[in-house]
Structure formats: structure tokens, C-alpha cells
Design an enzyme around this catalytic site. Structure first.
Site, PDB file in Angstrom:
ATOM      1  CG  HIS A  96      15.449  74.136  26.451  1.00 47.13           C
ATOM      2  ND1 HIS A  96      15.306  72.808  26.124  1.00 47.13           N
ATOM      3  CD2 HIS A  96      16.377  74.623  25.603  1.00 47.13           C
ATOM      4  CE1 HIS A  96      16.120  72.517  25.112  1.00 47.13           C
ATOM      5  NE2 HIS A  96      16.787  73.609  24.783  1.00 47.13           N
ATOM      6  CG  ASP A 114      11.253  72.275  26.396  1.00 46.74           C
ATOM      7  OD1 ASP A 114      12.180  73.022  26.770  1.00 46.74           O
ATOM      8  OD2 ASP A 114      10.663  72.430  25.305  1.00 46.74           O
ATOM      9  CG  ASP A 141      18.982  70.869  22.491  1.00 45.47           C
ATOM     10  OD1 ASP A 141      19.020  71.912  23.166  1.00 45.47           O
ATOM     11  OD2 ASP A 141      18.269  70.743  21.483  1.00 45.47           O
ATOM     12  CD  GLU A 200      14.833  75.952  22.489  1.00 44.72           C
ATOM     13  OE1 GLU A 200      15.422  76.605  21.611  1.00 44.72           O
ATOM     14  OE2 GLU A 200      14.727  74.706  22.439  1.00 44.72           O
ATOM     15  CD  GLU A 201      14.261  71.353  21.847  1.00 43.52           C
ATOM     16  OE1 GLU A 201      13.946  71.707  20.696  1.00 43.52           O
ATOM     17  OE2 GLU A 201      15.436  71.129  22.186  1.00 43.52           O
ATOM     18  CD  GLU A 256      19.375  75.986  22.833  1.00 40.43           C
ATOM     19  OE1 GLU A 256      19.756  74.927  22.299  1.00 40.43           O
ATOM     20  OE2 GLU A 256      18.238  76.123  23.310  1.00 40.43           O
ATOM     21  CG  HIS A 293      16.680  67.724  18.320  1.00 46.72           C
ATOM     22  ND1 HIS A 293      15.837  68.611  17.675  1.00 46.72           N
ATOM     23  CD2 HIS A 293      16.982  68.306  19.500  1.00 46.72           C
ATOM     24  CE1 HIS A 293      15.642  69.672  18.438  1.00 46.72           C
ATOM     25  NE2 HIS A 293      16.338  69.500  19.552  1.00 46.72           N
TER      26      HIS A 293
END
Length: 383
Positions: free
Chosen positions: A75, A77, A108, A142-143, A171, A356
């Protein structure tokens, strides 16, 4: 078809500079499409929507038409940055400082996406066209809710007659160092919203009321009194965690009329969503009273048993890093929970310690090593 080998660090920086906070595309898929088309890929941009959810842009790209088709899933995003002033640099700068690559998505998982595209370019330059196909499934959801992303792309592929034979998800699987861990499965995840209704009244006259807080506490105690299990061969023990208890009662002399709690269950292959919901309702019914339970299943547990695909990944990692990775099912959910219904799937990416977080970052050397690992996997897969 270009014979140039892409620099994975440079491509990661360019992807980070695309502000693709879910569900915004931010230019990241445009960038990938341009690079992949230069390499000879046929690209499909797939925009999906659903009532009450934002439109999401996705990319499916394929090089070749023959089987087998190895797919890389990921991903572009990213989660919001938080307070930009708390960062040591612009969160979307892709700054390279003292060997560390900074920016939202560095670990990520824009670094892994860039590493795979760079690996493909290196494969094509060294080995030429594959004896099969290479594809990428890149989502922008995905997020977020994960409604208009990977799951719908997979449905579209099935409708088009597209087959995936194996999938590697990028991931960030490594807890400490690159080479620590490959994910060959994931625990299931279920959320529950429990509302207990009573009768409001004065605390001095409890016989004229029905206190829902007392019943809620009893219910939660029953749900958490015993472990759900002791774990299984490939999974750690399942857990039920209460995440919030809410009454919203500012008065000290009033018995409230309603009390609520939310909980999350992470479960292994000894359970299913249906079996857990049945156990929950049976347990709560034994206590009784007026209650409502709403359940949302994010995904069932799954395992892709160790075999040739996981061995190929593990041996490629060990050759590059000198570490023999653990085959694990720990952690949260990922889009692999959708992919496992279509083909064998495993996950391997960067180190996830700063994902994150403020000042998300990854060593540039790890991105380069990951690209070499992915190149080894491609060579081994088509050998």
C-alpha cells in the site's frame, strides 16, 4: 522496456514526498505507474467506492501473461503525521540524514514498495523477461477501512480471469533487525460493542432501579475470567481485551440507565468468528438481563503452512542478512487476510519499530538490502 536499474532509496524518497494520507492518492500511484510502465508493465488503475466510504484509487500492474504469476502486494497510503512541528523534519520530505531515511511511510511501507520495484528492475536487467509473470497489487486503503482496496481488487482480478500463484506482502514484519521475521499467517480480529440497559433511579433507592453498571461489570468479568486457550502450534494464545467502559454519568446520586463497553479479540486457529460470537452470547445470556451485543469481524485467523514459498523467502533473507528468520503469526491484521483466499501468501518487509510514529524512519541500507532480498526471491521463484 528499460534496462536501467532503479535506486530503491531514491524511489522511496520520491514516494514519501507524495502526501498519500488515506484515502488520498497523493501522486504515489501515478509515480509507480510511470516507473512500472517504463519497465514494461501493463497497469490498471482501479477506483472503487461504496456508500458511506471514500473513493479509493488502487493499482494492479502485470509484466508477462504466462503462469506462474508472483505478486507483490502493498500500500502507498499512510496514516496522518500527527503534529508536523513534533517531527525533526518535514514528514513528507524523504530526508536522508546520517544514513536514516525519514518520512511518513518510510517503514510502513513505501520503502518495501520501492524495494520491490527496484528488485524487478534489477531482475529484468540481469535475467531478462521472467518465465512467467510478475505483478504488483498496490492499494490506497490499507490504513483506512480496507473496504475499497485490496479486497475489491482481488474480486476484480477474479472477474478478469487473472490468477495469482503466490503473493509476498511487504508489511514491516521485523521487530528489531532486518531478517528477524517472516509472517506466514495472522491472528483473527473481532470487535464487540456491548450495551447493557437498566432502569435509572436514585442511589438511595436502588430497589426502585436496575443498575446496568453492575451487570456490565459481571459480564466483563465472565468474559475475561479464563484464558480463551493456551495457543496452538503456530499461534500464540488468543486474547480478549476490554478497550473502553463508558457510562457518561456526571451525577454521584443517580443510577444510570445504560452502560457500554467495547472489547477486541485477537484469536488463533482454534477459533472462528462464528464460534467466538456463539461463546460470547452464551456467556452473556447466562448472566441475563437487557443487553445488546454488536460484533464486527475484521478477519479470520489464517495460516499458510511452511513450505517451498516460505523456504525461498527465508533462504533469500538468510543469504543476504546472515540471519535465519523466524516464521511467525504475531502482530495485527494486514491485507494478507484477503489474499490468502486466492493464493499462498507470506509477508516480509522492513523493521517496524517507528511505523505510525513521529519521525518514522528506516535505515537506507535496509531498503537496499530488502531490494536485494526481493531480487533473490524473484530469481529463485523463476528458477
Amino acid at each position: 522496456m528499460s534496462s536501467g536499474v532503479l535506486d530503491p532509496v531514491d524511489l522511496t524518497q520520491r514516494l514519501i514526498r507524495c502526501p498519500s494520507v488515506t484515502p488520498a492518492e497523493g501522486g504515489a500511484l501515478d509515480l509507480l505507474q510511470a516507473e512500472l510502465e517504463t519497465l514494461g508493465f501493463t497497469c490498471h488503475r482501479l477506483v472503487f467506492s461504496e456508500d458511506g466510504t471514500p473513493d479509493v484509487d488502487n493499482l494492479y500492474a502485470r509484466l508477462g501473461t504466462a503462469a506462474p504469476n508472483i505478486c507483490f502486494a502493498g500500500h502507498t497510503d499512510v496514516v496522518p503525521t500527527g503534529d508536523p512541528a513534533a517531527w525533526s523534519c518535514d514528514p513528507f520530505s524523504g530526508e536522508l540524514r546520517d544514513g536514516m531515511l525519514f518520512g511518513r511511510g518510510a517503514s510502513d511501507m513505501k520503502g518495501a514498495v520501492a524495494a520491490f520495484v527496484a528488485a524487478v528492475s534489477a531482475y529484468l536487467a540481469a535475467q531478462g523477461a521472467p518465465a512467467g509473470s510478475i505483478s504488483l497489487l498496490i492499494t490506497g486503503d490499507e490504513e483506512g477501512p480496507s473496504i475499497n482496496g485490496t479486497r475489491k481488487v482481488l474480486q476484480w482480478l477474479a472477474e478478469q480471469g487473472e490468477r495469482l500463484d503466490a503473493c509476498l506482502v511487504g508489511e514491516p514484519t521485523n521487530p528489531g533487525e532486518l531478517g528477524d521475521m517472516i509472517k506466514i499467517g495472522r491472528r483473527g480480529s473481532m470487535n464487540g460493542w456491548l450495551t447493557v440497559r437498566g432502569v435509572q433511579g436514585h442511589t438511595a433507592y436502588p430497589h426502585l432501579a436496575d443498575n446496568p453498571v453492575h451487570r456490565l461489570v459481571t459480564m466483563l468479568a465472565a468474559l475475561t475470567a479464563e484464558p480463551l486457550d493456551q495457543g496452538s502450534e503456530h499461534f500464540q494464545a488468543s486474547t480478549l481485551q476490554v478497550t473502553t467502559v463508558d457510562v457518561g454519568n456526571p451525577a454521584t446520586n443517580v443510577i444510570p440507565g445504560e452502560a457500554r463497553a467495547t472489547f477486541n479479540i485477537r484469536f488463533n486457529d482454534l477459533h472462528s468468528g462464528a464460534s467466538l460470537e456463539s461463546w460470547l452470547r452464551e456467556t452473556l445470556d447466562r448472566i441475563g438481563g437487557d443487553y445488546d451485543l454488536q460484533i464486527k469481524l475484521s478477519g479470520e485467523s489464517f495460516l499458510c503452512p511452511p513450505g517451498p514459498f516460505s523456504e525461498l523467502i527465508a533462504s533469500s533473507v538468510e543469504t543476504e542478512t546472515g540471519r535465519r528468520p523466524e516464521l511467525s503469526t504475531t502482530g495485527g491484521t494486514s491485507d494478507a487476510r484477503f489474499i490468502k483466499d486466492y493464493c499462498q501468501v507470506a509477508e516480509f518487509g522492513l523493521v517496524g519499530q517507528t511505523m505510525h510514529k513521529i519521525d518514522e524512519r528506516t535505515p537506507a541500507a535496509d531498503v537496499e538490502s530488502l531490494a536485494r532480498i526481493y531480487h533473490r526471491i524473484l530469481r529463485g521463484y523463476f528458477t
